[in-house]
Design a protein around this motif. Structure first.
Motif, PDB file in Angstrom:
ATOM      1  N   MET A   1       0.881  -1.441   7.278  1.00 16.94           N
ATOM      2  CA  MET A   1       1.126  -1.996   5.947  1.00 16.94           C
ATOM      3  C   MET A   1       0.738  -1.036   4.846  1.00 16.94           C
ATOM      4  O   MET A   1       0.559  -1.440   3.694  1.00 16.94           O
ATOM      5  CB  MET A   1       0.402  -3.316   5.770  1.00 16.94           C
ATOM      6  CG  MET A   1      -0.965  -3.335   6.352  1.00 16.94           C
ATOM      7  SD  MET A   1      -1.245  -4.988   6.966  1.00 16.94           S
ATOM      8  CE  MET A   1      -2.434  -4.724   8.219  1.00 16.94           C
TER       9      MET A   1
ATOM     10  N   VAL B   1      -1.967   0.423   4.182  1.00 20.94           N
ATOM     11  CA  VAL B   1      -3.342   0.448   3.667  1.00 20.94           C
ATOM     12  C   VAL B   1      -4.007   1.779   3.983  1.00 20.94           C
ATOM     13  O   VAL B   1      -4.572   2.446   3.105  1.00 20.94           O
ATOM     14  CB  VAL B   1      -4.200  -0.679   4.296  1.00 20.94           C
ATOM     15  CG1 VAL B   1      -5.662  -0.482   3.971  1.00 20.94           C
ATOM     16  CG2 VAL B   1      -3.734  -2.027   3.796  1.00 20.94           C
TER      17      VAL B   1
ATOM     18  N   SER C   1     -11.406  -6.666   2.478  1.00 21.83           N
ATOM     19  CA  SER C   1     -10.045  -6.505   3.006  1.00 21.83           C
ATOM     20  C   SER C   1      -9.009  -6.890   1.958  1.00 21.83           C
ATOM     21  O   SER C   1      -7.989  -6.213   1.796  1.00 21.83           O
ATOM     22  CB  SER C   1      -9.832  -7.371   4.243  1.00 21.83           C
ATOM     23  OG  SER C   1     -10.691  -6.960   5.256  1.00 21.83           O
TER      24      SER C   1
ATOM     25  N   SER D   1      -8.254  -4.167  -0.300  1.00 19.54           N
ATOM     26  CA  SER D   1      -7.338  -3.142   0.216  1.00 19.54           C
ATOM     27  C   SER D   1      -5.902  -3.652   0.275  1.00 19.54           C
ATOM     28  O   SER D   1      -4.959  -2.896   0.071  1.00 19.54           O
ATOM     29  CB  SER D   1      -7.800  -2.664   1.592  1.00 19.54           C
ATOM     30  OG  SER D   1      -7.529  -3.631   2.584  1.00 19.54           O
TER      31      SER D   1
HETATM   32  N1  PFF Z   1      -7.713  -5.746   8.594  1.00 23.11           N
HETATM   33  C1  PFF Z   1      -7.919  -6.985   7.911  1.00 23.11           C
HETATM   34  C2  PFF Z   1      -8.616  -7.964   8.800  1.00 23.11           C
HETATM   35  O1  PFF Z   1      -8.857  -7.688   9.979  1.00 23.11           O
HETATM   36  O2  PFF Z   1      -8.906  -9.051   8.333  1.00 23.11           O
HETATM   37  C3  PFF Z   1      -6.666  -7.612   7.432  1.00 23.11           C
HETATM   38  C4  PFF Z   1      -5.777  -6.821   6.567  1.00 23.11           C
HETATM   39  C5  PFF Z   1      -6.228  -5.804   5.737  1.00 23.11           C
HETATM   40  C6  PFF Z   1      -4.471  -7.141   6.558  1.00 23.11           C
HETATM   41  C7  PFF Z   1      -5.355  -5.116   4.951  1.00 23.11           C
HETATM   42  C8  PFF Z   1      -3.611  -6.479   5.768  1.00 23.11           C
HETATM   43  C9  PFF Z   1      -4.045  -5.459   4.980  1.00 23.11           C
HETATM   44  F1  PFF Z   1      -3.172  -4.851   4.183  1.00 23.11           F
END
Ligand code: PFF
Length: 448
Positions: free
Chosen positions: A227, A229, A315, A318
């Motif tokens: 995504m 990030v 999160s 991000s």
């Molecule tokens: N990695 C994050 C979690 O485990 O909750 C979720 C997440 C972060 C989803 C960033 C999407 C994103 F863009």
């Protein structure tokens, strides 16, 4: 154009990336999908997905971001001008925004449950199912989701270094400490070992095709892959950033926190004779019932939901940074203007997600309520497909050799074991695993 910011220190950027990875996915989502997929066997498949697919894709994303110095869509445009690879970036932004539309709902529940645990403990634990239904269907769910979003916007307004980096450096170590306290509490309950066995002793008869797809989608979700990030965050990394050690830290900490969350949750659930297969309500319905029957349960409940909120906040920051950085890099928006647009989108598409536990509960598309649809759309389709396209970009445009070179630039060592296995993993293992799992899932979907 404004000058782009960079993370100030290696520790800060690692905390920010770990802050993105460690979120609701590690605590709320991980525990409930382990619960519905039967425990240990799912954990084995999940760990394989992390190492064989997640790790190489993480390396790919970090190198794309840092070598271009730009966020998702712009990064693809810069590295492959006059081509269509930027579409991979667009898919990522879509995935992040889709997740951003329901993430505040759950972040809001956890923030709300900190207060409910403090001020309305007896009502919360009288009948935890009824309490959760009342909370998630009422006005409080909207107020707390809005509060979670507002805190995120305030942090983002301060920018990358003063906002994201400072906040992560403070919150992530705090999260680690709270987690250890909760694990110790849970493991010392009489009957805790059964929960440990559930988490670690694999029973492969419980695995289904859906379980494999869950494991793959969740490995992307948990590591914030597919995504944009990690592309966006690594674009703020300086050239002397040690990417191999950042990679190792992100994957180890993300996985460790998920397992620790499992150790905080399942032993308590089993010790109190409750059902681990509750589904999305596991952390909010089953766990409070476990807290209710342990000494000082109220304090542990406050700590637990605070932990979930901290994880969610770093999160969510991000998630929103992805579309925000796109507006800044590509369309030269100021942070304020960008945030106004991003918040408006998240509010418009996020409100139905909160309401799908209340007035919109009966409204379904493809048999799913809006909230579930957003989650499934992102995890089962957007993330694996964007991940696969990202791999194809490395193979056919950016080049495996260039990506590997970027990976080692800034590292103190000439080589690294990850750099040695990366070319093979990104060329063969990761794409094959994604294709097999997606095809198998599509086939079973078609067969009904
Ligand atoms: N990695 C994050 C979690 O485990 O909750 C979720 C997440 C972060 C989803 C960033 C999407 C994103 F863009």
């Amino acid at each position: 154009m404004q000058k782009r910011e960079n993370f100030a220190s290696q520790f800060g950027l690692i905390m920010a990336a770990v802050g993105s990875a460690v979120g609701l996915g590690n605590i709320w989502r991980f525990s409930y999908i382990v619960g519905i997929n039967g425990g240990g066997a799912f954990l084995v498949v999940y760990l394989l997905c992390v190492v064989l697919v997640g790790l190489p894709v993480l390396i790919a994303e970090l190198t794309i971001g840092r070598s271009s110095g730009l966020s998702s869509v712009s990064a693809f445009q810069k590295l492959a001008p006059r081509s269509f690879w930027w579409i991979v970036g667009v898919m990522g932004v879509l995935a992040a925004t889709t997740i951003g539309c329901y993430y505040p709902t759950v972040a809001g529940w956890s923030l709300g449950y900190v207060f409910e645990s403090m001020f309305d403990w007896n009502a919360l634990v009288g009948d935890t199912g009824a309490a959760f239904t009342e909370f998630s269907a009422g006005w409080k769910a909207i107020v707390f989701a809005a509060a979670a979003l507002a805190v995120t916007v305030v942090v983002l307004l301060r920018g990358v270094t003063a906002g994201i980096e400072r906040c992560s450096k403070l919150l992530m170590p705090m999260l680690g400490v709270i987690m250890v306290v909760l694990v110790v509490r849970s493991l010392t309950l009489p009957g805790a070992m059964e929960g440990v066995r559930f988490l670690f002793a694999p029973d492969f008869t419980k695995l289904t095709v859906g379980g494999f797809l869950d494991a793959l989608g969740h490995s992307f979700y948990s590591l914030s892959l597919g995504m944009g990030v990690m592309i966006t965050y690594s674009s703020y990394m300086k050239k002397d950033t040690d990417l191999p050690s950042a990679t190792v830290s992100i994957v180890t900490m993300d996985t460790a926190i998920a397992i620790l969350a499992g150790l905080a949750i399942f032993p308590a659930v089993f010790a109190m004779g409750l059902d681990p297969g509750e589904g999305a309500g596991l952390a909010f319905v089953t766990l409070p019932a476990a807290f209710a029957s342990m000494p000082f349960g109220q304090i542990f409940s406050i700590l637990f939901f605070l932990l979930v909120f901290i994880a969610a906040l770093t999160s969510l920051i991000s998630i929103l940074q992805v579309p925000l950085a796109l507006l800044e890099d590509r369309f030269h928006f100021s942070v304020k203007k960008g945030l106004a647009v991003v918040s408006a989108v998240v509010i418009v598409f996020g409100v139905p997600s909160v309401l799908s536990f209340g007035p919109l509960a009966g409204f379904t598309i493809l048999g799913m309520d809006y909230f579930t649809l957003m989650d499934r759309l992102a995890n089962d389709i957007f993330l694996p497909v964007a991940g696969l396209l990202g791999i194809l970009f490395i193979l056919f445009s950016f080049g495996v050799a260039a990506s590997k070179r970027e990976f080692l630039t800034g590292s103190k060592r000439e080589s690294h074991f990850l750099a040695t296995i990366y070319p093979f993993a990104i060329r063969f293992i990761a794409p094959a695993a994604i294709i097999v799992i997606l095809l198998r899932a599509a086939l079973s979907f078609a067969q009904g």
